[in-house]
Write a protein that holds these residues in place. Structure first.
Motif, PDB file in Angstrom:
ATOM      1  N   VAL A   1       0.941  -1.214  -0.247  1.00 56.28           N
ATOM      2  CA  VAL A   1      -0.014   0.033   0.024  1.00 56.28           C
ATOM      3  C   VAL A   1       0.752   1.133   0.036  1.00 56.28           C
ATOM      4  O   VAL A   1       0.474   2.297  -0.466  1.00 56.28           O
ATOM      5  CB  VAL A   1      -0.899   0.018   1.134  1.00 56.28           C
ATOM      6  CG1 VAL A   1      -0.171   0.266   2.374  1.00 56.28           C
ATOM      7  CG2 VAL A   1      -1.992   0.976   0.903  1.00 56.28           C
ATOM      8  N   ALA A   2       2.195   1.261   0.649  1.00 59.47           N
ATOM      9  CA  ALA A   2       2.949   2.483   0.332  1.00 59.47           C
ATOM     10  C   ALA A   2       3.861   2.512  -0.911  1.00 59.47           C
ATOM     11  O   ALA A   2       4.349   3.676  -1.164  1.00 59.47           O
ATOM     12  CB  ALA A   2       4.109   2.105   1.574  1.00 59.47           C
ATOM     13  N   LEU A   3       3.541   1.886  -1.807  1.00 62.34           N
ATOM     14  CA  LEU A   3       4.420   1.786  -2.903  1.00 62.34           C
ATOM     15  C   LEU A   3       3.424   2.240  -4.072  1.00 62.34           C
ATOM     16  O   LEU A   3       2.272   1.954  -4.304  1.00 62.34           O
ATOM     17  CB  LEU A   3       4.783   0.442  -3.480  1.00 62.34           C
ATOM     18  CG  LEU A   3       5.847  -0.282  -2.605  1.00 62.34           C
ATOM     19  CD1 LEU A   3       6.108  -1.672  -2.861  1.00 62.34           C
ATOM     20  CD2 LEU A   3       7.106   0.629  -2.536  1.00 62.34           C
ATOM     21  N   ASP A   4       4.042   3.187  -5.128  1.00 61.86           N
ATOM     22  CA  ASP A   4       3.715   3.514  -6.317  1.00 61.86           C
ATOM     23  C   ASP A   4       4.014   2.763  -7.481  1.00 61.86           C
ATOM     24  O   ASP A   4       3.135   2.197  -8.278  1.00 61.86           O
ATOM     25  CB  ASP A   4       4.421   4.883  -6.561  1.00 61.86           C
ATOM     26  CG  ASP A   4       3.792   5.457  -8.131  1.00 61.86           C
ATOM     27  OD1 ASP A   4       2.660   5.774  -8.186  1.00 61.86           O
ATOM     28  OD2 ASP A   4       4.685   5.755  -8.806  1.00 61.86           O
ATOM     29  N   ARG A   5       5.380   2.049  -7.382  1.00 67.08           N
ATOM     30  CA  ARG A   5       5.612   1.159  -8.211  1.00 67.08           C
ATOM     31  C   ARG A   5       6.990   0.571  -7.836  1.00 67.08           C
ATOM     32  O   ARG A   5       7.666   1.055  -6.924  1.00 67.08           O
ATOM     33  CB  ARG A   5       5.914   1.971  -9.764  1.00 67.08           C
ATOM     34  CG  ARG A   5       7.122   2.840  -9.882  1.00 67.08           C
ATOM     35  CD  ARG A   5       7.144   3.292 -11.042  1.00 67.08           C
ATOM     36  NE  ARG A   5       8.180   4.219 -11.316  1.00 67.08           N
ATOM     37  CZ  ARG A   5       8.421   5.346 -10.672  1.00 67.08           C
ATOM     38  NH1 ARG A   5       7.583   6.094 -10.013  1.00 67.08           N
ATOM     39  NH2 ARG A   5       9.806   6.405 -11.026  1.00 67.08           N
TER      40      ARG A   5
END
Length: 836
Positions: A164-168
């Motif tokens: 959930v903390a990641l963009d990519r």
């Protein structure tokens, strides 16, 4: 191989037949501050713009370079693709969609059950560099010392960062030590955190297993073993462009059990617990940035995780077949377990990630000055156990001690583009790093005999009671260590667009370590665009990996499974008296030579990359055989080994240590094909076919320098075959992601080639077999509002080939733990959330 070749040939033919489209122009540098909002994944994500236009920051220091314009293969995996799965573990999600990455699920391997390593291109887990927002991540304090894939490594725990903390995620599949330093032999995994000034979302995922377990001696249905994960994120804006993005995750997962019947007891029943551990985990991340002036920007991130994992050791039972001795029964009875017991290994991991920096334009140069700190502490406890040496006074629960690893990194990166050729990007920088490693002792009862005269209930005739907590013995004061080292490095990275068609790069790096000295690495790369739709690319580089502090100084006495049977084994530093007697020397860095060559094909919504590689590693570090007495050795050697082990006064029946001297050659091909089709009536389709073919050959094993004569074998069959056959030689993933307005569906099939979990002799080998795993998900979502997902992982309830009874005398090892897709069976899940 034939199937893969035919699929790739068909894809290439389709591209050649298509109307050639011009290569997309390079985009400007992405903003250093957040977009107004980043919504959670929605149903129509398959209709997103062409992923070939994704701007990458890994593998290049030239601003605006896209994935398909790079000189080396880079996968760009969106946060949405990571979340459209039943698993909420980052490493599991990554392995499901990246064919070159594998993430087995070891069990009965002590701390490795809880902190599992991932591999890239079949190499050791610590031969892949992990970055968070481009900054070096810290390794776990755990050393994988038991019989698992990645044995001997101390790697980064990917699961400390929630999806959930990641963009990519950007995965560079190429050697990059000359660009990034130690560890980047197989490649680089760069975790890019979410950035948002507004918006947010939350979701809850609930799942359970519905599986038929078919082991060698038993067939049973399993329904349950549920897991629940709650996640949330929120973007907060301030000032003109400042942002703070907060993400959190809570996970609670019940243990799984795929053990077979224990034929030693009557009636026969399952006495062990073999599968995923019980987990309760809290994780939080913050990512922030803002402008300080017109030219300078401040950024920072921080993360903390608290993970409590409980896995099982081998059961201690009252054996009927063969009949337990009177002495063994007496030990159990005095300990208060007349019917036997199952020790539980409790690892409590506390992990910190943090960094802060300033970037911007200073005198025409783009500078990035950063400071980061990371720390991992693991406290170990053994529960529901006994120390036989304490007799009736034995505790049931033990504190076993702790391991701690921390890392400071300070770096300065400078880039500038010059009007030489069409363009010349010059990047240079310096970095300083300080690492620390500690082992803290546990309570006395976890590792030792009681103080004389302080414990009652032990007959004076008892002399064979092994000290220490059964299942996982604690660290003693003799194991305690506190070590640190420093290193400094400098690099130069040049990338020139010589003509419209020809791109060339050169990089070099020098590093100096306080413990083993200096090393230098280099890299050359080139790309030639023959036409706008067809390009050739290739790289040649040297690399290295410094021996970790964990490998140099870890020491412990623990039970290690050998041919299905736990054996009390000591792990000693290579320079300790036991290590040197067996042939240990000070550890040196591993060195590598990497070559890759590939092609990029694109036409309209279709793109295909094919890259071949060869990685030769010399002076590789490995954990030696468990050296013990054996009928295959001479009486003189057995006598010397027995005397050496007895001198440790630990009860250990075997010893091992880390050693340089292995050499291996890895060859393979990666291929990734995408096709995106948007229609007016039936929605959008995103089709992916990706495969990896990989072969590892061990070409040299260490030559013993032991004082024993003749010297014991340091690397034998099981260690060599684990490196060569412990990961799948073939892995192919096919995926269809369809969306129409607010609804969508995903289907994915992943084929895994055979994996061998080797024994010390051929009859002890356990093969996983060749299998295909099918995953399905249906979803409904809106950019703002409700989002629902229903899915099944492993639709057809596929297991690896079961362990035959002859290789499972305790009944614990129902399936091979080397299985690249685990051995838990079908998993059903539902996800419900809300975006705002």
């Amino acid at each position: 191989m034939t199937i893969i070749s035919e699929l790739l040939l068909a894809a290439s033919s389709a591209a050649l037949a298509a109307q050639a489209a011009p290569a997309p122009a390079q985009q400007d540098e992405p903003p250093a501050v957040a977009e107004p909002a980043q919504a959670a994944p929605v149903a129509d994500a398959a209709a997103q713009p062409n992923e070939g236009d994704d701007i990458i920051v890994t593998g290049t220091r030239t601003a605006g370079r896209s994935r398909l314009d790079s000189v080396a293969p880079v996968d760009v995996l969106s946060g949405a693709s990571l979340q459209r799965q039943g698993t909420t573990e980052l490493a599991s999600a990554l392995a499901a969609i990246a064919p070159s990455i594998d993430f087995p699920r070891p069990s009965a391997t002590d701390g490795t059950d809880a902190i599992r390593p991932a591999t890239l291109r079949g190499l050791s887990p610590d031969q892949t560099l992990v970055l968070i927002n481009g900054i070096r991540a810290h390794a776990s304090s755990l050393v994988n010392t038991n019989g698992s894939v990645g044995r001997g490594s101390a790697a980064v725990d990917l699961n400390t960062v929630p999806t959930v903390a990641l963009d990519r995620i950007e995965v560079l599949r190429d050697g990059a030590s000359a660009q990034y330093g130690s560890d980047a032999i197989a490649g680089v995994i760069n975790l890019r955190l979410r950035e948002a000034r507004s918006g947010g979302g939350g979701s809850v995922t609930y799942g359970f297993y519905d599986s038929q377990v078919d082991t060698a001696n038993n067939r049973r249905d399993v329904k349950g073993e549920h897991a629940v994960t709650a996640t949330a994120w929120q973007g907060i804006g301030f000032g003109d462009d400042g942002f703070i993005t907060v993400s959190g995750e809570y996970t609670k997962r019940q243990p799984t059990n795929r053990a077979d019947l224990d034929t030693r007891v009557s009636p026969r029943r399952v006495t062990g617990r073999y599968g995923d551990p019980e987990v309760e985990q809290y994780t939080g991340f913050v990512n922030a940035g803002t402008s300080l002036t017109d030219n300078l920007k401040l950024y920072a991130f921080g993360g903390y995780q608290d993970r409590d994992s409980r896995s099982a050791a081998f059961p201690r039972v009252v054996s009927v077949t063969p009949a337990a001795s009177a002495a063994a029964l007496a030990l159990l009875t005095r300990a208060g377990y007349p019917d036997g017991f199952l020790p539980i290994i409790n690892t409590k991991s506390k992990d910190i990630n943090s960094a802060a920096g300033i970037r911007g334009d200073v005198g025409g140069f783009n500078i990035d000055l950063s400071l980061s700190y990371g720390r991992n502490r693991i406290d170990y406890r053994t529960l529901n156990s006994a120390n036989y040496a304490y007799g009736t006074a034995t505790p049931r629960n033990f504190y076993d001690g702790a391991t701690i690893y921390d890392q400071y990194v300070a770096g300065l990166d400078v880039t500038r583009q010059f009007d030489v050729f069409q363009s010349l990007n010059v990047a240079f920088g310096v970095e300083g790093r300080r690492e620390g490693y500690k082992i803290l002792a546990g309570e006395r009862a976890s590792y030792d005999y009681p103080t004389a005269g302080t414990v009652t209930g032990i007959p004076t005739t008892t002399t064979n009671a092994t000290p220490g907590a059964q299942g996982f013995g604690g660290f003693s004061p003799l194991n305690e260590t506190k070590r640190s080292r420093r290193n400094g490095s400098a690099y130069l990275d040049l990338e020139a667009q010589v003509t419209d068609q020809f791109l060339v790069g050169l990089a070099g790096r020098f590093e100096d370590y306080s413990d083993f000295g200096s090393t230098a690495t280099g890299k050359a790369s080139a790309r030639y665009d023959i036409t706008p739709w067809f390009a050739l690319r290739g790289t040649a580089s040297t690399g290295f990996r410094a021996p970790s502090l964990q490998q140099q100084y870890f020491t412990q006495i623990a039970s290690v499974v050998t041919n299905g049977v736990p054996v009390l084994t000591g792990t000693y530093p290579s320079t300790s008296p036991v290590g040197t007697a067996l042939g240990g020397l000070p550890l040196e860095p591993e060195k590598s030579t990497n070559f890759s060559a590939g092609t990029v094909i694109r036409a309209g919504g279709f793109d295909l990359t094919i890259d071949a590689y060869r990685i030769h590693i010399r002076n590789q570090i490995g954990l030696s055989e468990n050296i013990t007495t054996s009928a295959a050795q001479s009486v003189a050697v057995n006598t010397a080994i027995a005397s050496l082990l007895a001198s440790t006064n630990t009860g250990a029946a075997a010893a091992r240590f880390f050693i340089n001297g292995l050499a291996s050659t890895t060859k393979g091909i990666d291929a990734v094909a995408h096709y995106r089709l948007a229609t007016d009536t039936v929605g959008a389709f995103d089709l992916t076919l990706a495969g990896n073919v990989n072969k590892v050959d061990v070409t040299r094993v260490p030559t013993s320098t032991a004082t024993l004569d003749p010297a014991p074998t340091l690397f034998a069959r099981s260690r060599i075959l684990t490196l060569e056959q412990g990961t799948p030689g073939e892995k192919v993933t096919g995926q269809i992601d369809w969306s129409l307005d607010r609804i969508g569906a995903l289907a994915r099939v992943t084929y895994y080639g055979d994996v061998n979990q080797p024994g010390t002799v051929a009859s002890g080998d356990v093969h996983t077999g060749k299998h295909a795993i099918t995953d399905l998900e249906l979803r409904y979502a809106t950019p703002k509002g409700a989002q629902i997902g229903l899915g099944v992982s492993n639709l057809f309830d596929v297991y690896p080939d079961r362990t035959i009874a002859a290789n499972n005398s305790t009944g614990v090892l129902g399936f091979p733990s080397y299985s690249p897709f685990g051995f838990n069976g079908r998993y059903l899940y539902a996800r419900a959330g809300l975006n705002w």
